[in-house]
Design an enzyme around this catalytic site. Structure first.
Site, PDB file in Angstrom:
ATOM      1  N   ARG A  90       0.797  -1.212   0.000  1.00 40.82           N
ATOM      2  CA  ARG A  90       0.000   0.000   0.000  1.00 40.82           C
ATOM      3  C   ARG A  90       0.838   1.275   0.000  1.00 40.82           C
ATOM      4  NH1 ARG A  90      -3.783  -2.450   4.568  1.00 40.82           N
ATOM      5  NH2 ARG A  90      -1.809  -3.477   4.874  1.00 40.82           N
ATOM      6  N   SER A 129      -8.042  -3.755   6.837  1.00 40.20           N
ATOM      7  CA  SER A 129      -9.067  -4.445   7.637  1.00 40.20           C
ATOM      8  C   SER A 129      -9.177  -3.797   9.010  1.00 40.20           C
ATOM      9  CB  SER A 129      -8.718  -5.922   7.808  1.00 40.20           C
ATOM     10  OG  SER A 129      -8.727  -6.566   6.579  1.00 40.20           O
TER      11      SER A 129
HETATM   12  P1  ADP Z   1      -4.871  -5.846   6.624  1.00 38.09           P
HETATM   13  O1  ADP Z   1      -3.427  -5.492   6.406  1.00 38.09           O
HETATM   14  O2  ADP Z   1      -5.832  -4.986   5.875  1.00 38.09           O
HETATM   15  O3  ADP Z   1      -5.243  -6.079   8.043  1.00 38.09           O
HETATM   16  P2  ADP Z   1      -4.339  -8.545   6.037  1.00 38.09           P
HETATM   17  O4  ADP Z   1      -3.458  -8.656   7.197  1.00 38.09           O
HETATM   18  O5  ADP Z   1      -5.428  -9.546   5.889  1.00 38.09           O
HETATM   19  O6  ADP Z   1      -5.087  -7.195   5.927  1.00 38.09           O
HETATM   20  O7  ADP Z   1      -3.436  -8.480   4.717  1.00 38.09           O
HETATM   21  C1  ADP Z   1      -3.289  -9.515   3.796  1.00 38.09           C
HETATM   22  C2  ADP Z   1      -2.595  -9.017   2.561  1.00 38.09           C
HETATM   23  O8  ADP Z   1      -3.417  -8.087   1.892  1.00 38.09           O
HETATM   24  C3  ADP Z   1      -1.272  -8.291   2.784  1.00 38.09           C
HETATM   25  O9  ADP Z   1      -0.387  -8.625   1.734  1.00 38.09           O
HETATM   26  C4  ADP Z   1      -1.646  -6.841   2.680  1.00 38.09           C
HETATM   27  O10 ADP Z   1      -0.561  -6.044   2.260  1.00 38.09           O
HETATM   28  C5  ADP Z   1      -2.694  -6.916   1.607  1.00 38.09           C
HETATM   29  N1  ADP Z   1      -3.596  -5.771   1.669  1.00 38.09           N
HETATM   30  C6  ADP Z   1      -4.378  -5.409   2.700  1.00 38.09           C
HETATM   31  N2  ADP Z   1      -5.080  -4.293   2.386  1.00 38.09           N
HETATM   32  C7  ADP Z   1      -4.705  -3.947   1.139  1.00 38.09           C
HETATM   33  C8  ADP Z   1      -5.063  -2.860   0.253  1.00 38.09           C
HETATM   34  N3  ADP Z   1      -5.916  -1.910   0.617  1.00 38.09           N
HETATM   35  N4  ADP Z   1      -4.481  -2.822  -0.965  1.00 38.09           N
HETATM   36  C9  ADP Z   1      -3.600  -3.768  -1.327  1.00 38.09           C
HETATM   37  N5  ADP Z   1      -3.216  -4.802  -0.548  1.00 38.09           N
HETATM   38  C10 ADP Z   1      -3.759  -4.893   0.658  1.00 38.09           C
END
Ligand code: ADP
Length: 156
Positions: A90, A129
């Site tokens: 991001r 999230s």
């Molecule tokens: P978060 O970081 O939102 O709590 P997760 O831990 O489930 O979500 O992340 C899982 C994957 O999704 C990671 O590789 C994270 O970088 C990616 N990810 C989370 N949000 C985004 C977003 N808005 N755009 C692109 N990738 C994302």
């Protein structure tokens, strides 16, 4: 067959995750979205609920498998015979942590598993999230950040 693991908490799945998944399946033969269990201190949804929501909002994405795991992602990747870890990037603030994880996973897998990054679009780069969860706990509107199936479910 090139298989990638897209691991995360997905508590809940957001538009940012969906974007990375859609792009991932164009690059790899198969993407396994892997829900990490028990990693959240303050979960919004159970692992089962997260999986049901992922199923509902990814039904039109081909070459996608949904799974759940506990423990190290590289161990799960080995079980699934996947040689790639798919990650979304991001911002610069993601970079340090992601780079560290990529190095560690390279090491743990004895260079058998490669981490691949896809950049978030400007539209989704501020979505996480944890932010969605925070807004939810405070009864705010999350409709711009999550698929409609997630929005409908959480509205209840
Ligand atoms: P978060 O970081 O939102 O709590 P997760 O831990 O489930 O979500 O992340 C899982 C994957 O999704 C990671 O590789 C994270 O970088 C990616 N990810 C989370 N949000 C985004 C977003 N808005 N755009 C692109 N990738 C994302």
């Amino acid at each position: 067959m090139k298989t990638a693991i897209f691991a995360g908490s997905f508590d809940p799945i957001t538009n940012g995750h969906i974007e990375i998944l859609k792009k991932g399946v164009k690059i790899f033969d198969k993407v396994i979205i892997a829900v990490a269990g028990n990693s959240e201190k303050k979960p919004l949804l159970s692992v089962e609920e997260r999986i049901e929501l992922i199923k509902a909002c990814t039904k039109n994405i081909q070459n996608l498998e949904i799974g759940a795991f506990e423990g190290l992602t590289v161990e799960y990747a080995k079980v699934k015979n996947a040689h790639f870890l798919l990650r979304g990037l991001r911002s610069i603030s993601d970079f340090d942590y992601e780079f560290q994880m990529a190095q560690i996973n390279e090491d743990l897998s004895e260079s058998e598993i490669e981490t691949c990054f896809i950049p978030a679009s400007t539209q989704n780069m501020y979505i996480s999230s944890s932010m969605v969860k925070e807004i939810c706990f405070n009864n705010g509107n999350i409709s711009n950040y999550v698929p409609k199936e997630v929005f409908e479910y959480l509205k209840k």
